[in-house]
Design a protein around this motif. Structure first.
Motif, PDB file in Angstrom:
ATOM      1  N   UNK A 114      90.261 -22.212   2.263  1.00 55.23           N
ATOM      2  CA  UNK A 114      90.365 -21.777   3.661  1.00 55.23           C
ATOM      3  C   UNK A 114      91.415 -20.679   3.823  1.00 55.23           C
ATOM      4  N   UNK A 115      92.552 -20.847   3.156  1.00 53.87           N
ATOM      5  CA  UNK A 115      93.605 -19.836   3.253  1.00 53.87           C
ATOM      6  C   UNK A 115      93.149 -18.509   2.646  1.00 53.87           C
ATOM      7  N   UNK A 142     102.843 -18.490  -4.405  1.00 52.05           N
ATOM      8  CA  UNK A 142     101.957 -19.178  -3.495  1.00 52.05           C
ATOM      9  C   UNK A 142     101.967 -18.591  -2.083  1.00 52.05           C
ATOM     10  N   UNK A 143     100.828 -18.094  -1.673  1.00 52.68           N
ATOM     11  CA  UNK A 143     100.627 -17.660  -0.298  1.00 52.68           C
ATOM     12  C   UNK A 143     100.700 -18.841   0.670  1.00 52.68           C
ATOM     13  N   UNK A 144     100.234 -20.054   0.287  1.00 56.39           N
ATOM     14  CA  UNK A 144     100.267 -21.181   1.228  1.00 56.39           C
ATOM     15  C   UNK A 144     101.645 -21.485   1.798  1.00 56.39           C
ATOM     16  N   UNK A 180      93.811 -25.913   7.114  1.00 53.52           N
ATOM     17  CA  UNK A 180      94.130 -25.593   5.725  1.00 53.52           C
ATOM     18  C   UNK A 180      95.463 -26.208   5.313  1.00 53.52           C
ATOM     19  N   UNK A 181      96.474 -26.048   6.168  1.00 53.40           N
ATOM     20  CA  UNK A 181      97.808 -26.550   5.830  1.00 53.40           C
ATOM     21  C   UNK A 181      97.868 -28.076   5.872  1.00 53.40           C
ATOM     22  N   UNK A 182      97.008 -28.708   6.660  1.00 54.45           N
ATOM     23  CA  UNK A 182      96.905 -30.174   6.628  1.00 54.45           C
ATOM     24  C   UNK A 182      96.228 -30.623   5.339  1.00 54.45           C
ATOM     25  N   UNK A 183      95.252 -29.858   4.892  1.00 53.07           N
ATOM     26  CA  UNK A 183      94.496 -30.214   3.689  1.00 53.07           C
ATOM     27  C   UNK A 183      95.335 -30.128   2.419  1.00 53.07           C
ATOM     28  N   UNK A 184      96.347 -29.277   2.410  1.00 51.54           N
ATOM     29  CA  UNK A 184      97.128 -29.080   1.188  1.00 51.54           C
ATOM     30  C   UNK A 184      98.473 -29.798   1.230  1.00 51.54           C
ATOM     31  N   UNK A 185      98.552 -30.833   2.044  1.00 48.39           N
ATOM     32  CA  UNK A 185      99.779 -31.639   2.068  1.00 48.39           C
ATOM     33  C   UNK A 185     100.022 -32.281   0.712  1.00 48.39           C
ATOM     34  N   UNK A 210     100.875 -29.210  11.191  1.00 49.94           N
ATOM     35  CA  UNK A 210     101.180 -29.852   9.898  1.00 49.94           C
ATOM     36  C   UNK A 210     102.640 -29.655   9.514  1.00 49.94           C
ATOM     37  N   UNK A 211     103.215 -30.632   8.811  1.00 45.97           N
ATOM     38  CA  UNK A 211     104.602 -30.490   8.357  1.00 45.97           C
ATOM     39  C   UNK A 211     104.706 -29.491   7.218  1.00 45.97           C
ATOM     40  N   UNK A 212     105.924 -29.082   6.921  1.00 41.82           N
ATOM     41  CA  UNK A 212     106.148 -28.137   5.836  1.00 41.82           C
ATOM     42  C   UNK A 212     105.756 -28.748   4.498  1.00 41.82           C
ATOM     43  N   UNK A 213     105.426 -27.892   3.546  1.00 46.03           N
ATOM     44  CA  UNK A 213     105.004 -28.332   2.217  1.00 46.03           C
ATOM     45  C   UNK A 213     106.230 -28.389   1.308  1.00 46.03           C
ATOM     46  N   UNK A 214     106.874 -29.525   1.280  1.00 43.16           N
ATOM     47  CA  UNK A 214     108.135 -29.647   0.538  1.00 43.16           C
ATOM     48  C   UNK A 214     107.962 -29.433  -0.958  1.00 43.16           C
ATOM     49  N   UNK A 215     106.927 -30.064  -1.529  1.00 39.28           N
ATOM     50  CA  UNK A 215     106.736 -29.968  -2.976  1.00 39.28           C
ATOM     51  C   UNK A 215     106.371 -28.562  -3.406  1.00 39.28           C
ATOM     52  N   UNK A 216     105.400 -27.939  -2.712  1.00 39.06           N
ATOM     53  CA  UNK A 216     104.989 -26.588  -3.067  1.00 39.06           C
ATOM     54  C   UNK A 216     106.143 -25.603  -2.890  1.00 39.06           C
TER      55      UNK A 216
END
Length: 222
Positions: A114-115, A142-144, A180-185, A210-216
């Motif tokens: 999606x991104x 990573x663009x995400x 998209x950002x919810x899907x890549x949590x 969606x919350x921030x992507x801490x791991x990515x």
């Protein structure tokens, strides 16, 4: 498939005469793909969702192809153990931990796609590499991580493919970016099901920020 694969339209080369996909076509492709897992006799975990495996027919309706890595799971089973790996840049974190996989790995890959549909460029600088059990996310831009930051800052417009020359629906773009950002949590339990994704993209269900992507974000920094 008369229009080839999605990656041929999104990631055009300089001398490529392929027409740029307009926003409406991109949105319909996203919606067409969101029915993954929902309309099958058996639940199919594809394991390698990416633009190169998405084919477009004469009317640009998307068809998922190349089920070489797919795991077929019966209706009474929700998890399947596997050691295979998909394509770099689309892999959910649980692939690397070696735990049992669920349909949520496809949800993760779908979010990455999606991104790329939004931006018209690859999320990762790695295009053909494959992860092994000893590999990591190093040297991948990573663009995400940028996307979710822009989403939180209310600047989704800057994420959209410049080739569209601002000819797109901002409300739909924000909706797709949120999905998209919810899907890549990081945690699979924080990701929506494809059924929920369908309802959101069709405008039948609202979705929270969606919350921030801490791991990515942490992996990107390192």
């Amino acid at each position: 498939m008369l229009n080839g694969s999605l990656d041929g339209h999104l990631f055009k080369k300089r001398n490529d005469a392929t027409a740029v996909l307009n926003w409406n076509t991109r949105y319909q492709i996203a919606l067409g793909l969101s029915y993954l897992h929902q309309s099958c006799h058996k639940c199919i975990i594809h394991c390698d969702i990416k633009p190169g495996n998405i084919l477009l027919d004469a009317s640009f309706a998307p068809k998922v192809a190349d089920f070489g890595l797919a795991a077929f799971v019966g209706r009474d089973f929700s998890r399947v153990l596997t050691t295979i790996r998909g394509t770099a840049g689309y892999l959910a974190p649980e692939w690397l931990s070696g735990v049992a996989i669920t349909p949520k790995i496809d949800v993760y890959s779908f979010g990455m796609v999606l991104l790329e549909i939004i931006s018209g460029s690859r999320n990762s600088s790695l295009e053909t590499s494959y992860y092994t059990s000893s590999s990591s996310y190093h040297n991948v831009e990573y663009f995400p991580v940028q996307a979710i930051s822009k989403l939180h800052g209310g600047d989704v417009k800057s994420l959209v493919d410049p080739e569209l020359h601002d000819d797109f629906n901002l409300e739909e773009a924000e909706r797709v970016c949120k999905v998209a950002c919810c899907c890549i949590q990081d945690n699979e339990f924080d990701r929506p099901t494809m059924g929920e994704v369908v309802r959101v993209l069709e405008g039948l269900q609202k979705i929270d920020m969606p919350p921030m992507l801490r791991l990515l974000a942490a992996l990107t920094e390192h």
